[in-house]
Design a protein around this motif. Structure first.
Motif, PDB file in Angstrom:
ATOM      1  N   TYR B  33       0.914  -1.021  -0.137  1.00  0.00           N
ATOM      2  CA  TYR B  33       0.134  -0.015   0.075  1.00  0.00           C
ATOM      3  C   TYR B  33       0.866   1.168   0.121  1.00  0.00           C
ATOM      4  O   TYR B  33       2.018   1.174   0.765  1.00  0.00           O
ATOM      5  CB  TYR B  33      -0.795   0.124   1.191  1.00  0.00           C
ATOM      6  CG  TYR B  33      -1.577  -1.263   1.413  1.00  0.00           C
ATOM      7  CD1 TYR B  33      -0.872  -2.098   2.130  1.00  0.00           C
ATOM      8  CD2 TYR B  33      -2.958  -1.408   1.475  1.00  0.00           C
ATOM      9  CE1 TYR B  33      -1.683  -3.506   2.517  1.00  0.00           C
ATOM     10  CE2 TYR B  33      -3.519  -2.563   1.695  1.00  0.00           C
ATOM     11  CZ  TYR B  33      -3.060  -3.561   2.376  1.00  0.00           C
ATOM     12  OH  TYR B  33      -3.571  -4.772   2.700  1.00  0.00           O
ATOM     13  N   TYR B  35       0.606   5.220   0.812  1.00  0.00           N
ATOM     14  CA  TYR B  35      -0.146   6.421   1.544  1.00  0.00           C
ATOM     15  C   TYR B  35       0.720   7.837   1.306  1.00  0.00           C
ATOM     16  O   TYR B  35       2.003   7.786   1.541  1.00  0.00           O
ATOM     17  CB  TYR B  35      -0.346   6.342   3.266  1.00  0.00           C
ATOM     18  CG  TYR B  35      -1.278   5.092   3.363  1.00  0.00           C
ATOM     19  CD1 TYR B  35      -0.537   3.795   3.416  1.00  0.00           C
ATOM     20  CD2 TYR B  35      -2.600   5.122   3.481  1.00  0.00           C
ATOM     21  CE1 TYR B  35      -1.548   2.673   3.801  1.00  0.00           C
ATOM     22  CE2 TYR B  35      -3.555   4.158   3.910  1.00  0.00           C
ATOM     23  CZ  TYR B  35      -2.851   2.797   4.014  1.00  0.00           C
ATOM     24  OH  TYR B  35      -3.593   1.884   4.158  1.00  0.00           O
ATOM     25  N   PHE B  45      -4.707   7.330   1.776  1.00  0.00           N
ATOM     26  CA  PHE B  45      -4.634   6.030   0.977  1.00  0.00           C
ATOM     27  C   PHE B  45      -4.373   6.467  -0.697  1.00  0.00           C
ATOM     28  O   PHE B  45      -5.063   7.271  -1.207  1.00  0.00           O
ATOM     29  CB  PHE B  45      -5.578   4.975   0.947  1.00  0.00           C
ATOM     30  CG  PHE B  45      -5.705   3.690   0.039  1.00  0.00           C
ATOM     31  CD1 PHE B  45      -6.398   3.635  -0.912  1.00  0.00           C
ATOM     32  CD2 PHE B  45      -4.666   2.917   0.377  1.00  0.00           C
ATOM     33  CE1 PHE B  45      -6.436   2.719  -1.881  1.00  0.00           C
ATOM     34  CE2 PHE B  45      -4.425   1.949  -0.776  1.00  0.00           C
ATOM     35  CZ  PHE B  45      -5.351   1.703  -1.781  1.00  0.00           C
ATOM     36  N   SER B  48      -2.813   0.484  -4.208  1.00  0.00           N
ATOM     37  CA  SER B  48      -2.358  -0.786  -3.380  1.00  0.00           C
ATOM     38  C   SER B  48      -2.158  -1.897  -4.502  1.00  0.00           C
ATOM     39  O   SER B  48      -2.823  -1.650  -5.427  1.00  0.00           O
ATOM     40  CB  SER B  48      -3.319  -1.445  -2.418  1.00  0.00           C
ATOM     41  OG  SER B  48      -4.670  -1.571  -2.848  1.00  0.00           O
ATOM     42  N   PHE B  90       4.355   6.977   2.683  1.00  0.00           N
ATOM     43  CA  PHE B  90       4.559   5.824   3.511  1.00  0.00           C
ATOM     44  C   PHE B  90       4.101   4.492   2.578  1.00  0.00           C
ATOM     45  O   PHE B  90       3.348   4.707   1.807  1.00  0.00           O
ATOM     46  CB  PHE B  90       3.477   5.707   4.733  1.00  0.00           C
ATOM     47  CG  PHE B  90       4.120   6.629   6.030  1.00  0.00           C
ATOM     48  CD1 PHE B  90       3.272   7.474   6.294  1.00  0.00           C
ATOM     49  CD2 PHE B  90       5.293   6.106   6.654  1.00  0.00           C
ATOM     50  CE1 PHE B  90       3.796   8.405   7.233  1.00  0.00           C
ATOM     51  CE2 PHE B  90       5.511   7.115   7.842  1.00  0.00           C
ATOM     52  CZ  PHE B  90       4.880   8.175   7.935  1.00  0.00           C
ATOM     53  N   GLN B 103      -1.696  -4.059   8.472  1.00  0.00           N
ATOM     54  CA  GLN B 103      -0.574  -3.544   7.630  1.00  0.00           C
ATOM     55  C   GLN B 103       0.625  -3.146   8.641  1.00  0.00           C
ATOM     56  O   GLN B 103       0.280  -2.393   9.426  1.00  0.00           O
ATOM     57  CB  GLN B 103      -1.325  -2.249   6.888  1.00  0.00           C
ATOM     58  CG  GLN B 103      -2.341  -2.569   6.076  1.00  0.00           C
ATOM     59  CD  GLN B 103      -2.927  -1.321   5.421  1.00  0.00           C
ATOM     60  OE1 GLN B 103      -2.219  -0.311   5.124  1.00  0.00           O
ATOM     61  NE2 GLN B 103      -4.063  -1.415   4.766  1.00  0.00           N
TER      62      GLN B 103
END
Lengths: 114, 114
Positions: B33, B35, B45, B48, B90, B103
């Motif tokens: 994922y 972010y 978000f 992904s 991230f 996660q």
């Protein structure tokens, strides 16, 4: 859904007291919930999780309570320490097309007063 | 235990330049994922990947693209950078399970666009 918080809610707690951080989630179909702790300049770190078939789960110094009736989640930290100072995020996870979609809630900044 | 590794940790670019952020997930994790987190904001978000295929898309600008490679590492490519792209980025990884899927986050890449 997603939320953006330009001004994070802040909770100030005296060292040694218990802290309670609240979170309202948005989707009644969410079946899994996670609390993350994010210290300044670092990535979110997993603290504790709970499934929707439970209403309470305890970890070391932390307890998560789930109230599905009002879509509310809380994180209780016992005997709060200076190292607990961080931003805390709840996340809800719901099944979507064979995939678990995770959405973060608005963070709460915890300030521990020595 | 191995964690999610992101590189670089810091990146300074000028407007209209391009940037590439890299993410190496935890071994045997199959989902990555991305972010974006602005100052005082929740992680937003972006996108992904599950088993090298895009699995979900969030608020990722058209100027950004991402992919997951055969070794499961992922790259976020950002073009025509704008001042507003300055943020912490991230990467997180998880192992898809039938329920939930915690996660695990990397330390992030701090991008500054001047």
């Amino acid at each position: 859904g997603e939320s953006v918080g330009l001004h994070l809610p802040t909770l100030s707690v005296q060292e040694g007291d218990n802290s309670i951080i609240n979170c309202a989630y948005s989707n009644s179909a969410s079946d899994y919930f996670i609390w993350y702790k994010q210290e300044s300049g670092k990535g979110p770190q997993f603290i504790i999780d709970i499934r929707s078939n439970m209403d309470k789960r305890q970890g070391q110094r932390v307890t998560v309570l789930l109230n599905k009736t009002v879509k509310h989640l809380s994180l209780q930290i016992a005997a709060t320490q200076p190292g607990d100072s961080a931003v805390y995020f709840c996340a809800e996870s719901l099944p979507e097309g064979g995939y678990q979609k995770v959405t973060f809630g608005t963070g709460t900044k915890l300030q521990v007063i020595p | 235990a191995a964690g999610v590794i992101q590189s670089p940790r810091h990146l300074i670019k000028e407007k209209r330049e391009t940037a590439t952020l890299k993410c190496y997930p935890i071994p045997r994790h199959d989902t990555v994922y991305w972010y974006q987190q602005g100052p005082g904001q929740d992680p937003q978000f972006l996108i992904s990947f599950y088993e090298k295929m895009q699995s979900d898309k969030g608020s990722i600008p058209d100027r950004f693209s991402a992919q997951q490679f055969s070794d499961y590492h992922s790259e976020l490519n950002m073009s025509s950078l704008e001042l507003g792209d300055s943020a912490l980025y991230f990467c997180a990884s998880s192992k898809r399970t039938g329920f939930g899927g915690i996660q695990y986050f990397g330390a992030g890449t701090r991008l500054s666009v001047l």
